[in-house]
Design a protein around this motif. Sequence first.
Motif, short mmCIF file in Angstrom:
data_model
loop_
_atom_site.label_atom_id
_atom_site.label_comp_id
_atom_site.label_asym_id
_atom_site.label_seq_id
_atom_site.Cartn_x
_atom_site.Cartn_y
_atom_site.Cartn_z
N UNK A 26 50.49 52.97 50.62
CA UNK A 26 51.63 52.82 49.28
C UNK A 26 51.34 52.21 48.25
N UNK A 27 51.13 52.95 46.75
CA UNK A 27 50.79 52.99 45.36
C UNK A 27 49.94 51.39 45.20
N UNK A 28 49.30 51.56 44.66
CA UNK A 28 48.85 50.07 44.16
C UNK A 28 49.56 49.44 43.16
N UNK A 29 48.82 48.12 42.79
CA UNK A 29 49.78 47.25 41.97
C UNK A 29 48.99 46.01 41.59
N UNK A 30 49.46 45.63 40.95
CA UNK A 30 49.66 44.27 40.11
C UNK A 30 49.60 43.34 40.61
N UNK A 31 49.38 42.36 40.92
CA UNK A 31 50.05 40.80 41.10
C UNK A 31 49.42 39.72 40.81
N UNK A 32 49.58 38.61 39.34
CA UNK A 32 49.01 37.99 38.69
C UNK A 32 49.64 36.11 39.51
N UNK A 33 48.52 35.89 39.36
CA UNK A 33 48.62 34.23 39.48
C UNK A 33 47.28 32.91 38.79
N UNK A 34 48.24 32.02 38.54
CA UNK A 34 47.42 30.71 37.94
C UNK A 34 48.42 29.41 37.91
N UNK A 35 47.56 28.11 37.72
CA UNK A 35 48.02 27.18 38.71
C UNK A 35 48.47 26.04 36.63
#
Length: 338
Positions: free
Chosen positions: A65-74
Amino acid sequence: MNQRSFSRSLPKLMICLLIAVGAALPGPGSVASAAAGITSVAAAREDMLTGANVTELIALRPDPPPSFVVAAVGDMECTTTDCQGVGTTNLVANMHAKAFLPLGDLIFKGPYTNFATFYDPTWGAFRPSSRPEIGNHENLGGGYYDYWDGIGKTTGPVGTRGEGWYSFNLGGWHFVGLNSNCVFDSMKVSCQPGSPQINWLKADLAADPSLCTIAFMHHPYYSTSATQYPELRTIFETLYQHHVELYLAGHTHYYQRFYPQDANGNRNNALGVTEIVAGTGGAPLANVRSLGASGNRARQIGKTFGVLKLTLHPGSYKFQFVPVAGSTETDSGIGTCH
């Protein structure tokens, strides 16, 4: 069949194989792969002993699977129509993330009207890609589930109403959302051994074959705040036992990263869980405290709004704390899956 006749048969084998592969390809210039829906191709050859034509299936190796971006913040704690207006929404937009993980305390109080009035006009832009977790300020209220699952629905994308734990897979990675409102100041669910959430977590991690896993929730297990949460110990132990890579949390209004470790605070670079705290979404910021500090603290940033950016590859990842414009404090690094 002697060596000479076998050599003469090789072109026939290659021609048959090429014809078989070509017939299976989706179009001119294409490459056969499992990702294209083709898992094997038929190849004809001449049996060296009997001379009969034999058709064999040759398995194709799936494309990674290709690389991908995940964003996270609370900890946005939206209480105004601009949701504090600190610039963190711009950071998420610029990351073009495949998934966005809001880490709890998205609004200051829990009614659905607060989500619709304060959260949705800004952070609602990322709602299609959002997979959130509930914080203590949502108070396990109906507003959280009404907004994410649908008004009055008993279950949906963020789990069963009143429970809030769920999992999903994306790009070869496994994601586990957990309800950490089992701590002493927000005791709405249980995180004790044998509780429904822990039983579910163990079964979920045991059943999923993914090499790489991220767990995310609102409260951190390790923190340099004055308050620690031993109620989360069983969660952390379970994640460690199942070789989970990352534990993402918010709640404390600053950024912290810890070296990989177990639930007893023993550093283990090979098998430990890396905890990253990013409660920097918009609520009033705090200085990083030294009380209750873990000896495995790797990086801490206080008084800086920002978003955690994860670039996920097959078997590895890159992390980066991206601050809002005008701030220079950051953090970055790489890790591999257990």
